[in-house]
Write a protein that holds these residues in place. Structure first.
Motif, PDB file in Angstrom:
ATOM      1  N   GLN A  28      31.058  69.438 130.536  1.00  0.00           N
ATOM      2  CA  GLN A  28      29.834  69.352 129.740  1.00  0.00           C
ATOM      3  C   GLN A  28      30.089  68.495 128.506  1.00  0.00           C
ATOM      4  O   GLN A  28      31.121  68.648 127.858  1.00  0.00           O
ATOM      5  CB  GLN A  28      29.396  70.742 129.259  1.00  0.00           C
ATOM      6  N   MET A  29      29.142  67.619 128.203  1.00  0.00           N
ATOM      7  CA  MET A  29      29.203  66.880 126.948  1.00  0.00           C
ATOM      8  C   MET A  29      28.256  67.571 125.981  1.00  0.00           C
ATOM      9  O   MET A  29      27.069  67.711 126.257  1.00  0.00           O
ATOM     10  CB  MET A  29      28.784  65.426 127.120  1.00  0.00           C
ATOM     11  N   ILE A  30      28.788  68.026 124.872  1.00  0.00           N
ATOM     12  CA  ILE A  30      28.004  68.694 123.849  1.00  0.00           C
ATOM     13  C   ILE A  30      27.743  67.675 122.745  1.00  0.00           C
ATOM     14  O   ILE A  30      28.676  67.106 122.185  1.00  0.00           O
ATOM     15  CB  ILE A  30      28.749  69.921 123.269  1.00  0.00           C
ATOM     16  N   LEU A  31      26.462  67.454 122.436  1.00  0.00           N
ATOM     17  CA  LEU A  31      26.044  66.488 121.425  1.00  0.00           C
ATOM     18  C   LEU A  31      25.379  67.251 120.295  1.00  0.00           C
ATOM     19  O   LEU A  31      24.533  68.109 120.539  1.00  0.00           O
ATOM     20  CB  LEU A  31      25.067  65.482 122.026  1.00  0.00           C
ATOM     21  N   ALA A  32      25.775  66.955 119.075  1.00  0.00           N
ATOM     22  CA  ALA A  32      25.193  67.608 117.906  1.00  0.00           C
ATOM     23  C   ALA A  32      24.781  66.559 116.887  1.00  0.00           C
ATOM     24  O   ALA A  32      25.525  65.619 116.617  1.00  0.00           O
ATOM     25  CB  ALA A  32      26.186  68.575 117.278  1.00  0.00           C
ATOM     26  N   VAL A  33      23.589  66.730 116.335  1.00  0.00           N
ATOM     27  CA  VAL A  33      23.089  65.865 115.273  1.00  0.00           C
ATOM     28  C   VAL A  33      22.861  66.751 114.070  1.00  0.00           C
ATOM     29  O   VAL A  33      22.243  67.814 114.169  1.00  0.00           O
ATOM     30  CB  VAL A  33      21.779  65.153 115.685  1.00  0.00           C
ATOM     31  N   GLY A  34      23.368  66.321 112.926  1.00  0.00           N
ATOM     32  CA  GLY A  34      23.243  67.110 111.711  1.00  0.00           C
ATOM     33  C   GLY A  34      22.859  66.249 110.528  1.00  0.00           C
ATOM     34  O   GLY A  34      22.853  65.022 110.608  1.00  0.00           O
ATOM     35  N   VAL A  35      22.551  66.915 109.426  1.00  0.00           N
ATOM     36  CA  VAL A  35      22.232  66.240 108.181  1.00  0.00           C
ATOM     37  C   VAL A  35      23.274  66.669 107.154  1.00  0.00           C
ATOM     38  O   VAL A  35      23.418  67.864 106.862  1.00  0.00           O
ATOM     39  CB  VAL A  35      20.808  66.594 107.693  1.00  0.00           C
ATOM     40  N   ALA A  36      23.979  65.690 106.603  1.00  0.00           N
ATOM     41  CA  ALA A  36      25.005  65.968 105.601  1.00  0.00           C
ATOM     42  C   ALA A  36      24.349  66.157 104.232  1.00  0.00           C
ATOM     43  O   ALA A  36      23.239  65.690 103.987  1.00  0.00           O
ATOM     44  CB  ALA A  36      26.011  64.826 105.549  1.00  0.00           C
ATOM     45  N   ALA A  37      25.049  66.813 103.332  1.00  0.00           N
ATOM     46  CA  ALA A  37      24.531  67.040 101.989  1.00  0.00           C
ATOM     47  C   ALA A  37      24.578  65.778 101.142  1.00  0.00           C
ATOM     48  O   ALA A  37      23.768  65.614 100.227  1.00  0.00           O
ATOM     49  CB  ALA A  37      25.312  68.163 101.305  1.00  0.00           C
ATOM     50  N   VAL A  38      25.535  64.881 101.437  1.00  0.00           N
ATOM     51  CA  VAL A  38      25.712  63.651 100.661  1.00  0.00           C
ATOM     52  C   VAL A  38      25.860  62.469 101.605  1.00  0.00           C
ATOM     53  O   VAL A  38      26.094  62.633 102.802  1.00  0.00           O
ATOM     54  CB  VAL A  38      26.959  63.734  99.743  1.00  0.00           C
ATOM     55  N   HIS A  39      25.743  61.266 101.076  1.00  0.00           N
ATOM     56  CA  HIS A  39      25.939  60.045 101.856  1.00  0.00           C
ATOM     57  C   HIS A  39      27.437  59.773 102.025  1.00  0.00           C
ATOM     58  O   HIS A  39      28.239  60.135 101.180  1.00  0.00           O
ATOM     59  CB  HIS A  39      25.313  58.847 101.145  1.00  0.00           C
ATOM     60  N   VAL A  60      34.139  64.449 103.524  1.00  0.00           N
ATOM     61  CA  VAL A  60      33.282  63.996 102.423  1.00  0.00           C
ATOM     62  C   VAL A  60      34.059  62.957 101.612  1.00  0.00           C
ATOM     63  O   VAL A  60      35.240  63.150 101.307  1.00  0.00           O
ATOM     64  CB  VAL A  60      32.881  65.195 101.539  1.00  0.00           C
ATOM     65  N   PRO A  61      33.430  61.840 101.240  1.00  0.00           N
ATOM     66  CA  PRO A  61      34.141  60.811 100.464  1.00  0.00           C
ATOM     67  C   PRO A  61      34.476  61.308  99.061  1.00  0.00           C
ATOM     68  O   PRO A  61      33.911  62.288  98.568  1.00  0.00           O
ATOM     69  CB  PRO A  61      33.144  59.648 100.418  1.00  0.00           C
ATOM     70  N   GLU A  62      35.412  60.608  98.417  1.00  0.00           N
ATOM     71  CA  GLU A  62      35.840  60.999  97.063  1.00  0.00           C
ATOM     72  C   GLU A  62      34.715  60.863  96.055  1.00  0.00           C
ATOM     73  O   GLU A  62      34.608  61.659  95.135  1.00  0.00           O
ATOM     74  CB  GLU A  62      37.044  60.148  96.643  1.00  0.00           C
ATOM     75  N   GLU A  63      33.902  59.840  96.196  1.00  0.00           N
ATOM     76  CA  GLU A  63      32.773  59.633  95.293  1.00  0.00           C
ATOM     77  C   GLU A  63      31.483  59.646  96.106  1.00  0.00           C
ATOM     78  O   GLU A  63      30.931  58.595  96.424  1.00  0.00           O
ATOM     79  CB  GLU A  63      32.929  58.312  94.544  1.00  0.00           C
ATOM     80  N   PRO A  64      30.971  60.835  96.439  1.00  0.00           N
ATOM     81  CA  PRO A  64      29.775  60.900  97.275  1.00  0.00           C
ATOM     82  C   PRO A  64      28.518  60.488  96.516  1.00  0.00           C
ATOM     83  O   PRO A  64      28.438  60.620  95.297  1.00  0.00           O
ATOM     84  CB  PRO A  64      29.711  62.372  97.677  1.00  0.00           C
ATOM     85  N   VAL A  65      27.557  59.978  97.276  1.00  0.00           N
ATOM     86  CA  VAL A  65      26.268  59.598  96.715  1.00  0.00           C
ATOM     87  C   VAL A  65      25.270  60.677  97.122  1.00  0.00           C
ATOM     88  O   VAL A  65      25.040  60.924  98.302  1.00  0.00           O
ATOM     89  CB  VAL A  65      25.812  58.222  97.234  1.00  0.00           C
ATOM     90  N   VAL A  66      24.663  61.322  96.153  1.00  0.00           N
ATOM     91  CA  VAL A  66      23.728  62.403  96.412  1.00  0.00           C
ATOM     92  C   VAL A  66      22.316  61.839  96.449  1.00  0.00           C
ATOM     93  O   VAL A  66      21.985  60.904  95.731  1.00  0.00           O
ATOM     94  CB  VAL A  66      23.843  63.487  95.305  1.00  0.00           C
ATOM     95  N   GLY A  67      21.470  62.423  97.297  1.00  0.00           N
ATOM     96  CA  GLY A  67      20.068  62.028  97.358  1.00  0.00           C
ATOM     97  C   GLY A  67      19.757  61.247  98.595  1.00  0.00           C
ATOM     98  O   GLY A  67      20.563  61.123  99.516  1.00  0.00           O
ATOM     99  N   GLY A  68      18.537  60.745  98.657  1.00  0.00           N
ATOM    100  CA  GLY A  68      18.096  59.992  99.819  1.00  0.00           C
ATOM    101  C   GLY A  68      17.432  60.900 100.832  1.00  0.00           C
ATOM    102  O   GLY A  68      17.506  62.125 100.758  1.00  0.00           O
ATOM    103  N   SER A  69      16.778  60.290 101.793  1.00  0.00           N
ATOM    104  CA  SER A  69      16.088  61.073 102.803  1.00  0.00           C
ATOM    105  C   SER A  69      17.080  61.638 103.816  1.00  0.00           C
ATOM    106  O   SER A  69      18.229  61.203 103.906  1.00  0.00           O
ATOM    107  CB  SER A  69      15.051  60.204 103.509  1.00  0.00           C
ATOM    108  N   ASP A  70      16.598  62.607 104.603  1.00  0.00           N
ATOM    109  CA  ASP A  70      17.453  63.220 105.610  1.00  0.00           C
ATOM    110  C   ASP A  70      17.898  62.218 106.672  1.00  0.00           C
ATOM    111  O   ASP A  70      19.004  62.305 107.195  1.00  0.00           O
ATOM    112  CB  ASP A  70      16.711  64.375 106.284  1.00  0.00           C
ATOM    113  N   VAL A  71      17.055  61.252 106.971  1.00  0.00           N
ATOM    114  CA  VAL A  71      17.382  60.265 108.001  1.00  0.00           C
ATOM    115  C   VAL A  71      18.596  59.440 107.598  1.00  0.00           C
ATOM    116  O   VAL A  71      19.437  59.096 108.431  1.00  0.00           O
ATOM    117  CB  VAL A  71      16.162  59.355 108.280  1.00  0.00           C
TER     118      VAL A  71
END
Length: 168
Positions: free
Chosen positions: A83-94, A122-133
């Motif tokens: 089985q191939m399990i595929l997951a799509v998620g939304v991260a808190a930061v870019h 998560v990167p060292e200097e994350p960028v917060v904000g933006g749309s979920d997409v």
């Protein structure tokens, strides 16, 4: 005059294709091609950037991923291996990268449910904000029939929620 010129041109082109002494390109030089024998394959590096041998066993660094904020889609597809399990998620930061589905509880099936954690670095200097997409991430893993033995449902778990997909 036309026929001799045409014959001369045809003969020159024909002879220039062969590797003989009649080839006009070979008339002024006695250049010979010789093969250079080396014991090293130039396509395979001797060492990596950190000085270790390319073929030596490389230590696996521990994965330091953190849970993705939210799972928005979970799918299961039948493949020849299992089985191939595929997951799509939304991260808190870019900038979250190296997304993985990691089996919880050592991959043990509990009550017919196999739990996979959706994790990312998560990167060292994350960028917060933006749309979920713009913060959407995708990960997939192929699980064999032996790994899915006894499982009816695969649960994808994130920091805020989880989603289930039925094993086919």
């Amino acid at each position: 005059m036309r026929i001799p010129t045409l014959l001369l041109l045809t003969a020159t082109l024909t002879l220039s294709a062969c590797q003989s002494r009649w080839n006009p390109a070979n008339w002024w030089g006695r250049d010979r091609e010789s093969a250079v024998q080396t014991d090293v394959n130039p396509l395979i590096p001797d060492q990596t950037e950190d000085g270790r041998s390319f073929f030596s066993s490389q230590e696996q660094n521990a994965y330091v991923g953190q849970p993705i904020q939210q799972v928005i889609k979970a799918e299961s597809h039948r493949v020849p291996e299992g089985q191939m399990i595929l997951a799509v998620g939304v991260a808190a930061v870019h900038g979250v990268n190296n997304i993985r589905l990691i089996a919880a509880n050592g991959g043990a099936v509990e009550g017919g449910v196999l739990t996979l954690n959706l994790m990312g670095i998560v990167p060292e200097e994350p960028v917060v904000g933006g749309s979920d997409v713009t913060r959407e991430v995708t990960a997939a893993v192929v699980l064999t029939d032996q790994q899915l033995a006894g499982a009816r449902v695969v649960r994808i778990r994130a920091a805020a929620n989880s989603q289930d997909t039925r094993v086919r």
